[in-house]
Motif scaffolding. Structure first.
Motif, PDB file in Angstrom:
ATOM      1  N   ASP A 178       7.737  11.413  -9.448  1.00 36.69           N
ATOM      2  CA  ASP A 178       9.152  11.053  -9.588  1.00 36.69           C
ATOM      3  C   ASP A 178       9.572  10.035  -8.519  1.00 36.69           C
ATOM      4  N   ARG A 179       9.932   8.847  -8.970  1.00 32.52           N
ATOM      5  CA  ARG A 179      10.289   7.776  -8.042  1.00 32.52           C
ATOM      6  C   ARG A 179      11.762   7.794  -7.666  1.00 32.52           C
ATOM      7  N   SER A 180      12.603   8.492  -8.420  1.00 33.03           N
ATOM      8  CA  SER A 180      14.049   8.459  -8.173  1.00 33.03           C
ATOM      9  C   SER A 180      14.435   9.121  -6.855  1.00 33.03           C
ATOM     10  N   GLU A 181      13.649  10.080  -6.391  1.00 30.52           N
ATOM     11  CA  GLU A 181      13.958  10.751  -5.133  1.00 30.52           C
ATOM     12  C   GLU A 181      12.842  10.581  -4.112  1.00 30.52           C
ATOM     13  N   ASN A 182      12.023   9.578  -4.309  1.00 28.76           N
ATOM     14  CA  ASN A 182      10.890   9.326  -3.423  1.00 28.76           C
ATOM     15  C   ASN A 182      11.305   8.290  -2.377  1.00 28.76           C
ATOM     16  N   ALA A 232       0.838  -1.213   0.000  1.00 33.41           N
ATOM     17  CA  ALA A 232       0.000   0.000   0.000  1.00 33.41           C
ATOM     18  C   ALA A 232       0.872   1.262   0.000  1.00 33.41           C
ATOM     19  N   ILE A 233       1.941   1.267   0.772  1.00 33.01           N
ATOM     20  CA  ILE A 233       2.830   2.434   0.824  1.00 33.01           C
ATOM     21  C   ILE A 233       3.515   2.640  -0.525  1.00 33.01           C
ATOM     22  N   VAL A 234       3.999   1.548  -1.124  1.00 31.24           N
ATOM     23  CA  VAL A 234       4.685   1.649  -2.420  1.00 31.24           C
ATOM     24  C   VAL A 234       3.711   2.140  -3.495  1.00 31.24           C
ATOM     25  N   SER A 235       2.493   1.638  -3.475  1.00 31.52           N
ATOM     26  CA  SER A 235       1.498   2.071  -4.463  1.00 31.52           C
ATOM     27  C   SER A 235       1.190   3.559  -4.305  1.00 31.52           C
ATOM     28  N   TRP A 236       1.020   3.999  -3.063  1.00 28.79           N
ATOM     29  CA  TRP A 236       0.755   5.406  -2.807  1.00 28.79           C
ATOM     30  C   TRP A 236       1.945   6.256  -3.266  1.00 28.79           C
ATOM     31  N   ALA A 237       3.172   5.824  -2.911  1.00 32.37           N
ATOM     32  CA  ALA A 237       4.369   6.585  -3.257  1.00 32.37           C
ATOM     33  C   ALA A 237       4.579   6.632  -4.768  1.00 32.37           C
ATOM     34  N   TYR A 274       8.951   5.351  -1.670  1.00 32.94           N
ATOM     35  CA  TYR A 274       8.964   4.356  -2.747  1.00 32.94           C
ATOM     36  C   TYR A 274      10.231   3.506  -2.673  1.00 32.94           C
ATOM     37  N   ILE A 275      11.381   4.145  -2.549  1.00 34.05           N
ATOM     38  CA  ILE A 275      12.668   3.430  -2.532  1.00 34.05           C
ATOM     39  C   ILE A 275      12.750   2.507  -1.317  1.00 34.05           C
ATOM     40  N   TYR A 276      12.431   3.033  -0.129  1.00 36.44           N
ATOM     41  CA  TYR A 276      12.472   2.208   1.074  1.00 36.44           C
ATOM     42  C   TYR A 276      11.445   1.075   0.990  1.00 36.44           C
ATOM     43  N   GLY A 277      10.250   1.393   0.513  1.00 36.35           N
ATOM     44  CA  GLY A 277       9.183   0.389   0.409  1.00 36.35           C
ATOM     45  C   GLY A 277       9.575  -0.763  -0.500  1.00 36.35           C
ATOM     46  N   ARG A 278      10.165  -0.447  -1.646  1.00 39.00           N
ATOM     47  CA  ARG A 278      10.603  -1.510  -2.568  1.00 39.00           C
ATOM     48  C   ARG A 278      11.695  -2.367  -1.919  1.00 39.00           C
ATOM     49  N   LYS A 279      12.616  -1.700  -1.235  1.00 41.36           N
ATOM     50  CA  LYS A 279      13.698  -2.433  -0.556  1.00 41.36           C
ATOM     51  C   LYS A 279      13.119  -3.351   0.519  1.00 41.36           C
ATOM     52  N   ARG A 280      12.213  -2.829   1.324  1.00 44.59           N
ATOM     53  CA  ARG A 280      11.594  -3.631   2.392  1.00 44.59           C
ATOM     54  C   ARG A 280      10.785  -4.788   1.803  1.00 44.59           C
ATOM     55  N   MET A 281      10.107  -4.554   0.684  1.00 36.73           N
ATOM     56  CA  MET A 281       9.320  -5.617   0.051  1.00 36.73           C
ATOM     57  C   MET A 281      10.236  -6.758  -0.416  1.00 36.73           C
TER      58      MET A 281
END
Length: 164
Positions: free
Chosen positions: A48-52, A38-43, A55-62
């Motif tokens: 811009d995902r490169s400095e989000n 849910a956090i990654v989808s919202w982010a 998004y970056i933390y969420g993908r890493k945690r996933m």
């Protein structure tokens, strides 16, 4: 012709240990992963995902969660559940035994031999493949066993054995 099915001969684990692995798996799959998705989808919807950071933390945690889910699934499939109370020969040290030991100075120590996933040295729970568990396998009360530890060789006498 297919090979006959072999009984599971993987590493041993107690029913409580297997329940803990399953509870961790269920928590990751049913609670943590959906929250991160849910956090990654919202982010991702914020542009811009490169400095989000979300998004970056969420993908890493996933990725970390998915890796742990894979490990837990493989481990639950590989392990064989053994109930210590059902050990046939309770006069010897086998999986699930709680053993009271005494060293050369009569310092006493009590350990329980459990699956490697259940070990906690601070609570006296040692893994099945640990040096002390390997040395004690098959021992009876009164047997003296030599254990090779990182800080040297130590001898322990088995004072009592019980299965809970």
């Amino acid at each position: 012709m297919a090979a006959p099915a072999r009984p599971n001969s993987g590493p041993p684990i107690t029913p409580a240990g297997m329940a803990a692995l399953k509870a961790r798996y269920d928590h990751l799959l049913g609670t943590e992963r959906p929250e991160i998705v849910a956090i990654v989808s919202w982010a991702a919807g914020n542009g811009d995902r490169s400095e989000n950071g979300d998004y970056i933390y969420g993908r890493k945690r996933m990725r970390e969660i998915d890796r742990e889910l894979g490990y837990l699934a493989r481990r639950m499939k590989a392990c064989r559940v053994i109930d210590p109370a059902e050990q046939r020969d309770q006069d010897r040290v086998f999986f699930g035994a709680t053993v009271e030991l005494a060293d050369e100075d009569d310092a006493r120590r009590t350990i329980t031999i459990l699956g490697d996933d259940e070990q906690d040295a601070g609570k006296g729970r040692v893994g099945w493949s640990s040096p002390i568990a390997r040395a004690l396998r098959g021992a009876c009360v009164g047997d003296v066993r030599t254990v090779r530890l990182p800080d040297g060789v130590k001898e322990w006498e088995v004072m009592a054995i019980r299965y809970e």
